[in-house]
Design a protein around this motif. Structure first.
Motif, PDB file in Angstrom:
ATOM      1  N   PHE A  42      12.351   2.973   6.470  1.00  0.00           N
ATOM      2  CA  PHE A  42      11.921   3.770   5.320  1.00  0.00           C
ATOM      3  C   PHE A  42      10.841   4.748   5.763  1.00  0.00           C
ATOM      4  O   PHE A  42       9.975   4.415   6.560  1.00  0.00           O
ATOM      5  CB  PHE A  42      11.409   2.847   4.203  1.00  0.00           C
ATOM      6  CG  PHE A  42      12.513   2.080   3.544  1.00  0.00           C
ATOM      7  CD1 PHE A  42      13.158   2.567   2.418  1.00  0.00           C
ATOM      8  CD2 PHE A  42      12.943   0.864   4.072  1.00  0.00           C
ATOM      9  CE1 PHE A  42      14.194   1.873   1.835  1.00  0.00           C
ATOM     10  CE2 PHE A  42      13.982   0.163   3.496  1.00  0.00           C
ATOM     11  CZ  PHE A  42      14.612   0.659   2.369  1.00  0.00           C
ATOM     12  N   LYS A  43      10.918   5.962   5.213  1.00  0.00           N
ATOM     13  CA  LYS A  43      10.031   7.022   5.686  1.00  0.00           C
ATOM     14  C   LYS A  43       8.831   7.248   4.771  1.00  0.00           C
ATOM     15  O   LYS A  43       7.836   7.832   5.179  1.00  0.00           O
ATOM     16  CB  LYS A  43      10.803   8.335   5.797  1.00  0.00           C
ATOM     17  CG  LYS A  43      11.999   8.280   6.746  1.00  0.00           C
ATOM     18  CD  LYS A  43      11.598   8.775   8.127  1.00  0.00           C
ATOM     19  CE  LYS A  43      12.742   8.815   9.109  1.00  0.00           C
ATOM     20  NZ  LYS A  43      13.649   7.670   9.123  1.00  0.00           N
ATOM     21  N   SER A  44       8.945   6.846   3.504  1.00  0.00           N
ATOM     22  CA  SER A  44       7.847   7.128   2.584  1.00  0.00           C
ATOM     23  C   SER A  44       7.687   5.997   1.569  1.00  0.00           C
ATOM     24  O   SER A  44       8.517   5.100   1.480  1.00  0.00           O
ATOM     25  CB  SER A  44       8.094   8.450   1.853  1.00  0.00           C
ATOM     26  OG  SER A  44       9.206   8.308   1.002  1.00  0.00           O
ATOM     27  N   ALA A  45       6.590   6.078   0.825  1.00  0.00           N
ATOM     28  CA  ALA A  45       6.308   5.057  -0.172  1.00  0.00           C
ATOM     29  C   ALA A  45       5.635   5.693  -1.377  1.00  0.00           C
ATOM     30  O   ALA A  45       4.919   6.685  -1.237  1.00  0.00           O
ATOM     31  CB  ALA A  45       5.410   3.978   0.416  1.00  0.00           C
ATOM     32  N   VAL A  46       5.888   5.115  -2.547  1.00  0.00           N
ATOM     33  CA  VAL A  46       5.122   5.479  -3.734  1.00  0.00           C
ATOM     34  C   VAL A  46       4.272   4.264  -4.059  1.00  0.00           C
ATOM     35  O   VAL A  46       4.800   3.177  -4.276  1.00  0.00           O
ATOM     36  CB  VAL A  46       6.039   5.848  -4.914  1.00  0.00           C
ATOM     37  CG1 VAL A  46       5.228   6.004  -6.191  1.00  0.00           C
ATOM     38  CG2 VAL A  46       6.798   7.129  -4.609  1.00  0.00           C
TER      39      VAL A  46
ATOM     40  N   SER B 136       0.334   6.526   7.412  1.00  0.00           N
ATOM     41  CA  SER B 136       1.087   6.097   6.229  1.00  0.00           C
ATOM     42  C   SER B 136       0.675   6.909   5.008  1.00  0.00           C
ATOM     43  O   SER B 136       1.508   7.258   4.170  1.00  0.00           O
ATOM     44  CB  SER B 136       0.858   4.617   5.937  1.00  0.00           C
ATOM     45  OG  SER B 136       1.288   3.829   6.994  1.00  0.00           O
ATOM     46  N   ARG B 137      -0.624   7.188   4.919  1.00  0.00           N
ATOM     47  CA  ARG B 137      -1.092   7.952   3.764  1.00  0.00           C
ATOM     48  C   ARG B 137      -0.440   9.334   3.717  1.00  0.00           C
ATOM     49  O   ARG B 137      -0.124   9.848   2.654  1.00  0.00           O
ATOM     50  CB  ARG B 137      -2.619   8.097   3.798  1.00  0.00           C
ATOM     51  CG  ARG B 137      -3.318   6.998   3.031  1.00  0.00           C
ATOM     52  CD  ARG B 137      -4.783   7.293   2.822  1.00  0.00           C
ATOM     53  NE  ARG B 137      -5.561   6.057   2.941  1.00  0.00           N
ATOM     54  CZ  ARG B 137      -5.619   5.111   2.013  1.00  0.00           C
ATOM     55  NH1 ARG B 137      -4.967   5.247   0.893  1.00  0.00           N
ATOM     56  NH2 ARG B 137      -6.325   4.027   2.207  1.00  0.00           N
ATOM     57  N   LYS B 138      -0.248   9.916   4.911  1.00  0.00           N
ATOM     58  CA  LYS B 138       0.336  11.257   4.969  1.00  0.00           C
ATOM     59  C   LYS B 138       1.749  11.293   4.410  1.00  0.00           C
ATOM     60  O   LYS B 138       2.148  12.245   3.756  1.00  0.00           O
ATOM     61  CB  LYS B 138       0.352  11.739   6.430  1.00  0.00           C
ATOM     62  CG  LYS B 138      -0.973  12.305   6.891  1.00  0.00           C
ATOM     63  CD  LYS B 138      -0.772  13.404   7.935  1.00  0.00           C
ATOM     64  CE  LYS B 138      -2.113  13.896   8.448  1.00  0.00           C
ATOM     65  NZ  LYS B 138      -2.713  12.972   9.439  1.00  0.00           N
TER      66      LYS B 138
END
Ligand SMILES: Nc1ncnc2c1ncn2[C@@H]1O[C@H](COP(=O)(O)OP(=O)(O)O)[C@@H](O)[C@H]1O
Ligand SMILES: [Mg+2]
Ligand SMILES: [Zn+2]
Length: 470
Positions: free
Chosen positions: A422-426, A438-440
């Motif tokens: 997985f590349k991003s998170a909400v 990760s924040r980026k």
């Protein structure tokens, strides 16, 4: 001498009632109250004079030496983790679960694994004949191990058998506790009085000899046989073995543990030659994803010390009923109602005329409030007819005001997601210990309207008045 009075005991929760009733008002189950003769039950029967005058014990202080509980490890790591690092010697463990879920399979595999490591294990089957147990052992490739087997149900006979053993056993498995009976209780096998008296005798044996015991208990549906719940307060640890019909996954969940944490799970897969450990449950739960469909959100969850990724699926459809349907599998339905209410009240998302179905993939069950954001994302995605980005995970707790609160272990959740591609998170604004990298790539959101805008843009708000389209 007091006259022996019969009691009316609920077979589901063990509550004693003074008279028979159709429904137990303690647990709400119907037809579970059964008349029992309490003689020989816990606390002894009426009219018995205590012979022991009482013996003084030495009082001690709170500070002092602490010994680690000595444990026996099976080497089946999913089981060892759930027990808190192995089964404690002299303790009583209850393993509950629906009939056919795989309790006997699990314990036969554990028994043979322990025997292979040189522990002495006795398997007492009250349900199946020796031949049947042997057949299972063969299928599980356990037949060549040194597990000692007996098909017996009488407690006195079992205790006599155990006392004949030259070497005290390390572990005694009793499968199942509902088939056990003791001469000292009058009621029929399977009743609360019998099951408790039998368990009590075995627990006393465990404490006095240092052998660990495992009691297997079927979760009962008909209410005429005592369920494992009536034993939970007597034993040191309670594990439940769960699974959904049609799925091969089995989850071993700690409900109580005097010697370890209670939020661990063990994941297994049922195969034709027994239970296979699943050391990366996320891969399993994400195995059947349909990434382009609206209404699916991947939740980055935690189970005890371990992160678990699982897909949450929502279907929101216009309702033809006066009271729209709300159906949930694998999550708390009250929690779903709350999320729907917050979406309505604070985000202008109208779900009052829609049926809502929510399903956690793979027959898995989520207990964490951190799933709120993933649930909301799935609902909004389904209502708007827009699929969520396939490489994004969601987590965070939603409050009644619509604010999104940080949850524990954000960094671990993100790490697991990254590991699985997985590349991003909400995630909630203010999540702790998150790396700069990760924040980026993540979106940190403060409230639910923020999430809705991110998923559906203005779509839900502008079309709010012609609900029929969705
Ligand atoms: N011959 C077999 N081949 C494959 N799987 C089997 C076989 N026999 C039983 N099983 C599996 O084992 C399960 C029964 O497990 P078991 O340990 O007896 O359950 P429990 O003790 O909880 O009632 C069945 O539901 C089935 O999935
Ligand atoms: Mg069984
Ligand atoms: Zn009850």
């Amino acid at each position: 001498m007091a006259k022996a009075r019969t009691q009316f005991i609920c077979q589901n929760c063990g509550t004693v009632h003074s008279r028979w009733a159709g429904k137990c008002d303690a647990c709400g189950e119907w037809n579970t109250i059964v008349e029992e003769d309490p003689t020989g039950g816990i606390g002894g029967g009426p009219g018995r004079q205590p012979k022991n005058k009482g013996r003084a014990v030495a009082l001690t202080t709170l500070s002092g030496e602490i010994e680690d509980a000595p444990r026996i490890l099976s080497g089946i790591s999913e089981l060892d983790r759930v027990t808190g690092g192995g089964i404690v010697r002299g303790s009583a463990l209850l393993v509950g679960g629906d009939p056919g879920i795989g309790k006997s399979t699990l314990l036969m595999q554990a028994a043979s694994a322990l025997a292979r490591k040189g522990h002495s294990v006795i398997y007492v089957s009250g349900e199946e004949a020796v031949a049947q147990v042997r057949l299972r052992a063969q299928r599980l490739n356990a037949a060549d191990t040194d597990v000692k087997l007996a098909a017996e149900t009488n407690i006195e006979d079992i205790l006599a058998t155990l006392s004949m053993e030259r070497q005290r056993p390390d572990l005694v498995i009793l499968d199942s506790v509902q088939t056990l009976w003791t001469d000292s209780a009058e009621s029929a096998p399977g009743t609360v009085t019998q099951v408790r008296a039998a368990a009590q005798s075995m627990i006393r044996y465990a404490k006095s000899t240092g052998a660990a015991i495992v009691l297997v208990g079927h979760v009962t549906k008909d209410g005429q046989i005592a369920g494992p719940r009536v034993l939970e307060h007597m034993v040191d640890a309670v594990l439940y073995f769960e699974g959904e019909g049609g799925h091969h996954y089995r989850i071993l969940r700690t409900v109580k543990n005097r010697f370890g944490p209670t939020d661990e799970i063990g994941v297994f897969e049922m195969t034709s030659d027994g239970l296979r450990e699943v050391s990366n449950p996320s891969e399993l739960f994400l195995g059947e994803r349909n990434e382009s469909a609206p209404g699916a959100a991947v939740f980055a969850g935690m189970e005890g010390t371990r992160p678990v990724l699982v897909e949450i699926q929502a279907l929101v459809a216009p309702s033809s009923l006066g009271t729209p349907r709300r159906a949930v599998v694998g999550w708390d339905s009250a929690r779903l109602s709350m999320i729907i209410a917050v979406l309505e009240a604070h985000c202008g998302v109208r779900l009052g005329q829609h049926d809502v179905y929510l399903n956690v993939a793979g027959g898995y069950r989520i207990t964490e409030p951190a799933a709120d954001v993933a649930v909301a994302a799935a609902l909004v995605s389904s209502l708007a007819g827009l699929a969520l980005p396939p490489d994004c995970v969601y987590f965070g707790e939603v409050s009644l005001s619509g604010a999104i609160r940080p949850v524990a272990h954000a960094a671990q959740r993100l790490k697991e997601a990254e590991k699985l591609g997985f590349k991003s998170a909400v995630m909630p604004k203010g999540s702790q210990d998150v790396s700069e990298a990760s924040r980026k790539t993540s979106a940190e959101i403060a409230d639910l309207p923020d999430l809705v805008a991110r998923i559906a843009g203005g779509k839900l708000l502008t079309r709010e008045r012609d609900n029929d389209e969705f």
